[in-house]
Design a protein around this motif. Sequence first.
Motif, short mmCIF file in Angstrom:
data_model
loop_
_atom_site.label_atom_id
_atom_site.label_comp_id
_atom_site.label_asym_id
_atom_site.label_seq_id
_atom_site.Cartn_x
_atom_site.Cartn_y
_atom_site.Cartn_z
N TYR A 139 0.84 -0.89 0.20
CA TYR A 139 -0.20 -0.30 -0.12
C TYR A 139 0.76 1.60 -0.12
O TYR A 139 0.12 2.19 -0.23
CB TYR A 139 -0.81 0.00 1.30
CG TYR A 139 -2.06 -1.23 0.83
CD1 TYR A 139 -3.35 -0.50 0.26
CD2 TYR A 139 -1.52 -2.04 1.20
CE1 TYR A 139 -4.16 -1.54 -0.67
CE2 TYR A 139 -3.24 -3.49 0.57
CZ TYR A 139 -4.30 -2.99 -0.05
OH TYR A 139 -5.41 -3.27 -0.86
N ASP A 149 -11.50 2.44 -2.29
CA ASP A 149 -10.28 1.04 -2.90
C ASP A 149 -10.96 -0.37 -2.53
O ASP A 149 -10.52 -0.80 -2.09
CB ASP A 149 -9.51 1.62 -1.95
CG ASP A 149 -8.06 0.56 -2.37
OD1 ASP A 149 -8.25 -0.37 -3.81
OD2 ASP A 149 -6.66 0.50 -1.54
N HIS A 150 -12.53 -0.56 -3.06
CA HIS A 150 -13.05 -1.28 -3.34
C HIS A 150 -13.28 -2.04 -4.19
O HIS A 150 -13.75 -0.80 -5.34
CB HIS A 150 -13.94 -2.08 -2.37
CG HIS A 150 -14.70 -1.23 -2.04
ND1 HIS A 150 -14.91 0.13 -1.20
CD2 HIS A 150 -15.98 -0.70 -3.02
CE1 HIS A 150 -15.88 0.63 -1.82
NE2 HIS A 150 -16.20 0.13 -1.98
N CYS A 174 -10.44 -2.40 8.11
CA CYS A 174 -9.35 -1.95 6.93
C CYS A 174 -10.20 -0.82 6.22
O CYS A 174 -10.16 -1.17 5.21
CB CYS A 174 -9.40 -3.65 6.82
SG CYS A 174 -8.58 -5.11 7.46
N GLU A 211 -7.17 1.36 11.05
CA GLU A 211 -6.13 1.06 9.25
C GLU A 211 -4.29 0.71 9.89
O GLU A 211 -4.13 0.80 10.57
CB GLU A 211 -6.51 1.72 8.69
CG GLU A 211 -5.74 2.38 7.52
CD GLU A 211 -4.87 1.36 6.42
OE1 GLU A 211 -6.26 0.78 6.01
OE2 GLU A 211 -4.60 0.74 5.58
N LEU A 212 -4.38 -0.55 9.29
CA LEU A 212 -2.78 -1.07 9.41
C LEU A 212 -1.74 -0.12 8.99
O LEU A 212 -0.64 0.71 9.80
CB LEU A 212 -2.31 -1.75 8.85
CG LEU A 212 -0.97 -2.70 9.43
CD1 LEU A 212 -1.51 -3.00 11.32
CD2 LEU A 212 -0.79 -4.00 8.55
N ASP A 237 -4.13 -2.86 13.76
CA ASP A 237 -4.53 -4.13 13.39
C ASP A 237 -5.49 -4.85 13.50
O ASP A 237 -5.65 -4.94 14.42
CB ASP A 237 -2.60 -5.16 14.06
CG ASP A 237 -3.00 -6.44 13.23
OD1 ASP A 237 -3.85 -6.83 12.96
OD2 ASP A 237 -2.31 -7.04 13.09
N ALA A 238 -6.52 -5.72 12.28
CA ALA A 238 -7.68 -5.77 12.60
C ALA A 238 -7.65 -7.69 13.37
O ALA A 238 -8.74 -7.19 13.59
CB ALA A 238 -8.28 -6.03 11.17
N GLN A 293 -14.11 -3.89 3.69
CA GLN A 293 -14.18 -4.61 2.11
C GLN A 293 -12.54 -4.96 1.77
O GLN A 293 -12.00 -4.10 1.55
CB GLN A 293 -14.86 -2.37 2.05
CG GLN A 293 -15.57 -2.95 2.03
CD GLN A 293 -16.92 -1.52 1.46
OE1 GLN A 293 -16.46 -0.93 1.35
NE2 GLN A 293 -17.51 -1.99 0.01
N GLU A 294 -12.75 -5.90 1.17
CA GLU A 294 -11.01 -6.26 0.25
C GLU A 294 -10.29 -5.64 1.39
O GLU A 294 -8.80 -5.64 0.72
CB GLU A 294 -11.28 -5.66 -0.90
CG GLU A 294 -12.49 -5.98 -1.77
CD GLU A 294 -13.52 -5.92 -1.47
OE1 GLU A 294 -13.86 -6.41 -0.97
OE2 GLU A 294 -14.47 -4.85 -2.82
C1 LIG Z 1 -7.67 -2.74 -0.77
S1 LIG Z 1 -8.19 -1.98 0.88
C2 LIG Z 1 -9.43 -1.30 1.26
C3 LIG Z 1 -9.67 -0.07 1.61
C4 LIG Z 1 -11.28 0.41 1.85
N1 LIG Z 1 -11.12 -0.41 2.82
C5 LIG Z 1 -11.99 0.77 0.73
O1 LIG Z 1 -12.55 0.47 0.77
O2 LIG Z 1 -11.47 2.11 0.85
C6 LIG Z 1 -6.75 -2.83 1.92
C7 LIG Z 1 -6.50 -1.66 3.05
O3 LIG Z 1 -6.39 -3.14 4.60
C8 LIG Z 1 -5.79 -2.43 5.48
N2 LIG Z 1 -5.19 -3.84 6.42
C9 LIG Z 1 -4.02 -4.68 5.35
N3 LIG Z 1 -4.24 -5.74 6.30
C10 LIG Z 1 -4.77 -4.57 7.28
C11 LIG Z 1 -4.57 -5.39 9.25
N4 LIG Z 1 -4.12 -6.33 9.69
N5 LIG Z 1 -5.28 -4.25 9.70
C12 LIG Z 1 -5.63 -2.68 9.94
N6 LIG Z 1 -5.62 -3.22 8.22
C13 LIG Z 1 -5.31 -3.63 7.04
C14 LIG Z 1 -4.64 -2.42 3.88
O4 LIG Z 1 -3.41 -1.53 4.79
C15 LIG Z 1 -5.40 -1.28 3.26
O5 LIG Z 1 -5.17 -0.39 3.23
#
Ligand SMILES: C[S@@+](CC[C@H](N)C(=O)[O-])C[C@H]1O[C@@H](n2cnc3c(N)ncnc32)[C@H](O)[C@@H]1O
Length: 273
Positions: free
Chosen positions: A7, A43-44, A70, A92-93, A120-121, A137-138
């Motif tokens: 990212y 971003d999905h 996330c 968000e991580l 961290d989720a 989402q994603e």
């Molecule tokens: C595809 S993006 C989706 C962002 C948002 N959900 C959207 O739809 O616009 C995935 C996001 O998940 C975050 N992410 C990944 N692993 C994570 C974790 N363990 N904890 C929190 N966020 C995380 C990434 O940094 C990224 O910003």
Amino acid sequence: MRVSDFYDRHPISEQQVLAAARRRRRGVAGPLTAEDLFEFDQDHYGGLDAVDALARRAGITATARVLDVCAGLGGPARFLASRRGCRVVGLELNPGRAAGAARLTRRVGLSDRVTVVRGDAAALPFAGATFDACLSQEGLLHIEDKAAVLAGCHRVLVPGGRLAFTDWIARPRLADRERDRLWEWMAATGLQTLDGYRRLLGHAGFTSVEAEDLSAEWRPLLRARLDMYRHGRDDIVARLGEAWYREFDALYTFFVDLVEAGKLGGGRFSGTR
Ligand SMILES: C[S@@+](CC[C@H](N)C(=O)[O-])C[C@H]1O[C@@H](n2cnc3c(N)ncnc32)[C@H](O)[C@@H]1O
């Protein structure tokens, strides 16, 4: 590949969202609004309709306390807060994305309703029974321990609270070497099947579990997203360099080919605490 590295060099960024929104507004007076960002900050797959579909399944009303797991650059969180009037915490991580989400939210005047927390989720930093709804989402595709995320969502929801999320799903013909490449290139790990997620939701304690296969719906959306990145080639090269653009294009093509071959797909899941 580490998810934060992926990212840090992603074509969708805070700067790109702002630049695209400003270009679109050219000539319109007044400050930037959340509405100006929505075309660019989701971003999905499936844009605002996809957020609405989850919000309906999660029963989100104006009084709901919502956790977006996330949250990326905070697009879905701002959309829910501005259209439904609810309060949203975006977890968000990635440090750059969390800071970008907070800055974009301040810029469009939504900081009273959207809070961004870096964390961290798989280890949600919230007390039990804090939220009426959890969405995602994603994002879970990047997390190996999906059971920990689901257990965490169950813990932070109030009794009767709802979880609704979308994610990639592995389909039967996805080969091990293809899974390995998805990890090496896109930090995708521990991909679940539709039934695998159904079982995990049950183990986490959710009831009224629903699992919908979105794979057919996602196919054209993903091809369109690849086209969008190609259309934005010059911007991506200017920001991240030609070599990275080529690498990203190759990996995204590989990903879209897997979806079109029916080896990878999408699912929408929901359950009640
Ligand atoms: C595809 S993006 C989706 C962002 C948002 N959900 C959207 O739809 O616009 C995935 C996001 O998940 C975050 N992410 C990944 N692993 C994570 C974790 N363990 N904890 C929190 N966020 C995380 C990434 O940094 C990224 O910003």
